[in-house]
Structures are given as C-alpha cells and as structure tokens.
Design a protein around this motif. Structure first.
Motif, short mmCIF file in Angstrom:
data_model
loop_
_atom_site.label_atom_id
_atom_site.label_comp_id
_atom_site.label_asym_id
_atom_site.label_seq_id
_atom_site.Cartn_x
_atom_site.Cartn_y
_atom_site.Cartn_z
N PHE A 146 0.76 -1.25 -0.07
CA PHE A 146 -0.04 -0.20 -0.01
C PHE A 146 0.79 1.27 0.00
O PHE A 146 0.50 2.31 -0.09
N CYS A 147 2.01 1.20 0.03
CA CYS A 147 3.08 2.65 -0.04
C CYS A 147 3.26 2.73 -1.47
O CYS A 147 4.00 3.95 -1.54
N VAL A 200 7.63 -2.56 11.69
CA VAL A 200 8.63 -2.28 10.73
C VAL A 200 7.79 -1.82 9.46
O VAL A 200 8.46 -1.56 8.55
N TYR A 201 6.59 -1.65 9.59
CA TYR A 201 5.76 -1.07 8.21
C TYR A 201 6.70 0.09 7.76
O TYR A 201 6.47 0.59 6.58
N THR A 222 13.27 -0.87 -2.77
CA THR A 222 11.78 -1.06 -2.52
C THR A 222 11.34 -2.12 -1.58
O THR A 222 12.01 -3.02 -1.80
N ILE A 223 10.61 -1.88 -0.68
CA ILE A 223 10.26 -2.80 0.42
C ILE A 223 8.85 -3.30 0.37
O ILE A 223 7.94 -2.32 0.29
N ARG A 224 8.38 -4.36 0.22
CA ARG A 224 7.16 -4.90 0.05
C ARG A 224 6.71 -5.93 1.18
O ARG A 224 7.49 -6.92 1.42
N THR A 281 11.35 -2.35 15.56
CA THR A 281 11.39 -1.70 14.33
C THR A 281 12.62 -1.91 13.22
O THR A 281 12.55 -1.24 11.92
N THR A 282 13.36 -3.01 13.70
CA THR A 282 14.58 -3.31 12.68
C THR A 282 14.15 -4.43 11.93
O THR A 282 13.90 -5.57 12.75
N LEU A 283 14.48 -4.69 10.74
CA LEU A 283 14.26 -6.09 9.86
C LEU A 283 15.72 -6.36 9.69
O LEU A 283 16.49 -5.60 9.22
#
Length: 189
Positions: free
Chosen positions: A8-9, A43-44, A85-87, A139-141
C-alpha cells in the motif's frame, strides 16, 4: 543489498479489513496478537521506495571480503546509484528488490522473497548464492545471509527518527567491526 516496497506504500490504498478477520486482528490492538505480529507492525515504516543518499565503510567492507581494487571502485560507483523498494503483503511475506545502476546504461536487479523466521535462498548481484534467515526486533528488520563458502553477513534496516532508512551490513565476529552503512531517502510515491 535489498530493495523493498510495501503493497500500500506504492500508491495503492491499504487493503480493506472488512473481509479479512485475521487482518483486522493484526492491525488492531488485539491482545490475542502474537509478539511477532506486533513487531511486524513496527517495521511498516520500511515500506516504500528508497534511493541511497550516503554510504560509509564500503571500501573497507569489500576489502575485508577480498574484493580487488577494481571491484571495489566499481561497487562504490554502483552503490551511489542504489534503489530499494520494500514490500510486505500482510501474510508475513516480504519481497526485497535491489537495483544498482553503475552507469546510465547498465543496471542490475536482484530480488528475494521470504517470511520472517523461515530459511530462504537468494543470490547476490554477482550471481553467487546464499541462504538466509530474516528476523524482526522492534522496528528493525534483519537478514542474516550465509554464502556458499560459509561467510555470514548481517543486513539490518530501520527507519531513523529523521525519516531516512539506515541499512547496515556487518560481518559477525570481526574485531575491529567491519560495517557498511547506507542512508536512504524516501522517493515520492
């Protein structure tokens, strides 16, 4: 190196929760959510399109990994034109896409798909294969990649308070530490 876009981003509306009770629970303050589900919510902020703005420690990192001077120079040029890009698709599935453009006529793209806590395989821009495991801490991946020769690299991503994405690549067990830091700016959607 990775490239991420949240579904959705990328200019789309967030999916409706009306038809999906499990999605409703994950996005609410439902006390029945697992700790993993709550961490993933944090992490969103990684979702979106990013372009590298600053790189620190790349030459030392590549030298430690045995890259020649010419390879390090080419990597520095490519790294200055890196896009990510992050999905995330709300089913614990992530997609990492990395695109580097060393010149205006050449680009190299790699993509991996994975779930948090599940081993997966991928390939580096040079074509060499790795196995990996992704984890979330607040919040870290983080993704720990193990190459065919047994060498490990930990790649962590987090959004800083100033809105930039910080991606670090480190080699576990090095003294002194060998770390690459890349700061990314979010691209307009």
């Amino acid at each position: 190196m990775s490239f991420f876009t949240c579904v959705f981003c990328a200019g789309e509306e967030p999916p409706s929760t009306d038809d999906d009770p499990s999605l409703q629970a994950r996005l609410s303050n439902n006390p029945d959510r697992t700790a993993e589900e709550a961490e993933i919510d944090g992490v969103y902020g990684l979702c979106g399109e990013w372009k590298v703005a600053e790189v620190q420690g790349l030459d030392e990192f590549l030298e430690y990994k045995g890259a020649s001077g010419a390879e390090r120079k080419m990597s520095a040029k490519a790294s200055a034109n890196m896009f990510q890009t992050i999905r995330y698709d709300y089913a614990s599935k992530w997609s990492i896409l990395t695109t580097v453009r060393p010149t205006q006529f050449v680009s190299k793209t790699t993509e991996v798909h994975f779930e948090i806590g599940v081993d997966f395989e991928g390939s580096l821009p040079d074509g060499s294969k790795f196995t990996a495991l992704a984890t979330v801490d607040g919040t870290t991946l983080s993704v720990t990649q193990t190459e065919a020769n047994g060498a490990a690299v930990v790649i962590s991503r987090q959004v800083l308070p100033d809105g930039r994405l910080l991606m670090t690549q480190s080699i576990p067990g090095c003294d002194p530490p060998v770390v690459v830091r890349r700061w990314f700016g979010r691209l307009a959607v």
